[in-house]
Structure formats: C-alpha cells, structure tokens
Design a protein around this motif. Structure first.
Motif: not given
Length: 68
Positions: A25, A28-29, A31-32, A60, A63-64, A66-67
C-alpha cells in the motif's frame, strides 16, 4: 460457529498469510499524498477525501484496486 464457517475462516487466514500486503500500500499512499499536495489539501485531514474531485477519487480508486 459451524464447521463450514470455521473452515472458511481458516482458509481466509491462510490466504492472507500466503499473500501479505506488506508494503504494497506504500505506492497507493504516496499517490494519495501526491494528489492531496497538488490540490493543497492536508493529507492527514479527516475530510481529505471529501475535498477531492470525482476524477481524483476515480484515479485513486483504480490505484487502490490495482494494489489490492
């Protein structure tokens, strides 16, 4: 809990142990935090998501997913 429910819980626990998220994560974090910074929003703010537009939220969310 029934035997079937117990077996399901044990199967789920095994899946989690076999495939931990670990640092997955982190991207993602990042990106956020980047989106928040670009929009001038304080990232730890509890209402940060409500301050983002639909396009930012969609990016977002993808992306989440996908993660995960």
């Amino acid at each position: 809990m029934t035997d079937r429910a117990q077996a399901l819980v044990l199967d789920q626990q095994q899946i989690i142990q076999d495939h931990p998220i670990g640092t997955g994560l982190d991207a993602f974090r990042a990106s956020f935090e980047s989106v928040c910074k670009d929009r001038g929003i304080s990232c730890p703010a509890p209402d940060a998501l409500s301050q983002l537009g639909p396009q930012d939220l969609q990016i977002l969310a993808f992306r989440l997913l996908n993660t995960l």
